[in-house]
Scaffold this active site. Sequence first.
Site, PDB file in Angstrom:
ATOM      1  N   VAL A  87       3.450  -2.926   0.540  1.00 50.46           N
ATOM      2  CA  VAL A  87       2.801  -4.119   0.011  1.00 50.46           C
ATOM      3  C   VAL A  87       3.528  -4.429  -1.291  1.00 50.46           C
ATOM      4  O   VAL A  87       3.464  -3.652  -2.243  1.00 50.46           O
ATOM      5  CB  VAL A  87       1.294  -3.901  -0.225  1.00 50.46           C
ATOM      6  CG1 VAL A  87       0.637  -5.186  -0.699  1.00 50.46           C
ATOM      7  CG2 VAL A  87       0.613  -3.375   1.034  1.00 50.46           C
ATOM      8  N   THR A  92       0.607 -14.422  -5.698  1.00 48.03           N
ATOM      9  CA  THR A  92      -0.831 -14.685  -5.550  1.00 48.03           C
ATOM     10  C   THR A  92      -1.630 -13.390  -5.653  1.00 48.03           C
ATOM     11  O   THR A  92      -1.083 -12.283  -5.655  1.00 48.03           O
ATOM     12  CB  THR A  92      -1.122 -15.339  -4.187  1.00 48.03           C
ATOM     13  OG1 THR A  92      -0.867 -14.383  -3.151  1.00 48.03           O
ATOM     14  CG2 THR A  92      -0.279 -16.591  -3.972  1.00 48.03           C
ATOM     15  N   HIS A  94      -3.259 -12.098  -3.395  1.00 48.28           N
ATOM     16  CA  HIS A  94      -3.271 -11.438  -2.091  1.00 48.28           C
ATOM     17  C   HIS A  94      -2.759  -9.998  -2.176  1.00 48.28           C
ATOM     18  O   HIS A  94      -3.227  -9.121  -1.444  1.00 48.28           O
ATOM     19  CB  HIS A  94      -2.440 -12.256  -1.096  1.00 48.28           C
ATOM     20  CG  HIS A  94      -2.582 -11.823   0.323  1.00 48.28           C
ATOM     21  ND1 HIS A  94      -3.775 -11.920   1.014  1.00 48.28           N
ATOM     22  CD2 HIS A  94      -1.686 -11.297   1.188  1.00 48.28           C
ATOM     23  CE1 HIS A  94      -3.612 -11.466   2.236  1.00 48.28           C
ATOM     24  NE2 HIS A  94      -2.343 -11.080   2.372  1.00 48.28           N
ATOM     25  N   ASN A 119      -1.228   8.938   3.151  1.00 45.83           N
ATOM     26  CA  ASN A 119      -1.073   7.521   2.837  1.00 45.83           C
ATOM     27  C   ASN A 119       0.325   7.273   2.288  1.00 45.83           C
ATOM     28  O   ASN A 119       0.611   7.542   1.134  1.00 45.83           O
ATOM     29  CB  ASN A 119      -2.137   7.065   1.842  1.00 45.83           C
ATOM     30  CG  ASN A 119      -2.127   5.573   1.633  1.00 45.83           C
ATOM     31  OD1 ASN A 119      -1.166   4.891   1.986  1.00 45.83           O
ATOM     32  ND2 ASN A 119      -3.187   5.056   1.063  1.00 45.83           N
TER      33      ASN A 119
END
Length: 160
Positions: A87, A92, A94, A119
Amino acid sequence: MARYENILELEPDLNGEELRIGIVMSRFNIDVSEGLLGACTAELAKRGVDEAGMLLVTVPGALEIPMALQKMALTDQFDALIALGAVIRGDTYHFEVVSNQSTSGVAAVQLDTGIPIANGILTTDTDDQALARMSQKGTEAAKVAIEMANLLTELDDVTQ
């Protein structure tokens, strides 16, 4: 090396022989995800996990990773699971939503099912940061999965 003479201490075990490991990889930011996957599977193999004992599932993005992990965990066919993805911050909000929700989802699946999940979802500000970290993070995810699978087995043995 034990810290105490009269206290049982379980040592880290990075032997992956006979372990079954499931991997869920996001296809978003595919170059980074593929880098994570390459490092992860190389480390699993180095630690003795047979390729026949690995299953790779790909999903569109990081938000879909927890659902695939949950489905895999509920099969009771895996000793550990690994989440891989990237990611990368954009312009933004988001980024925060995806980072927080994917991480929260991975943790919830692990705690709800009792299957350890490493993870390996990178959260970075830039593509360059993600590319620089992908090999190390993929390697670490493999080690965590193996160590936690072995730890839970050993805990089962000493607590029964």
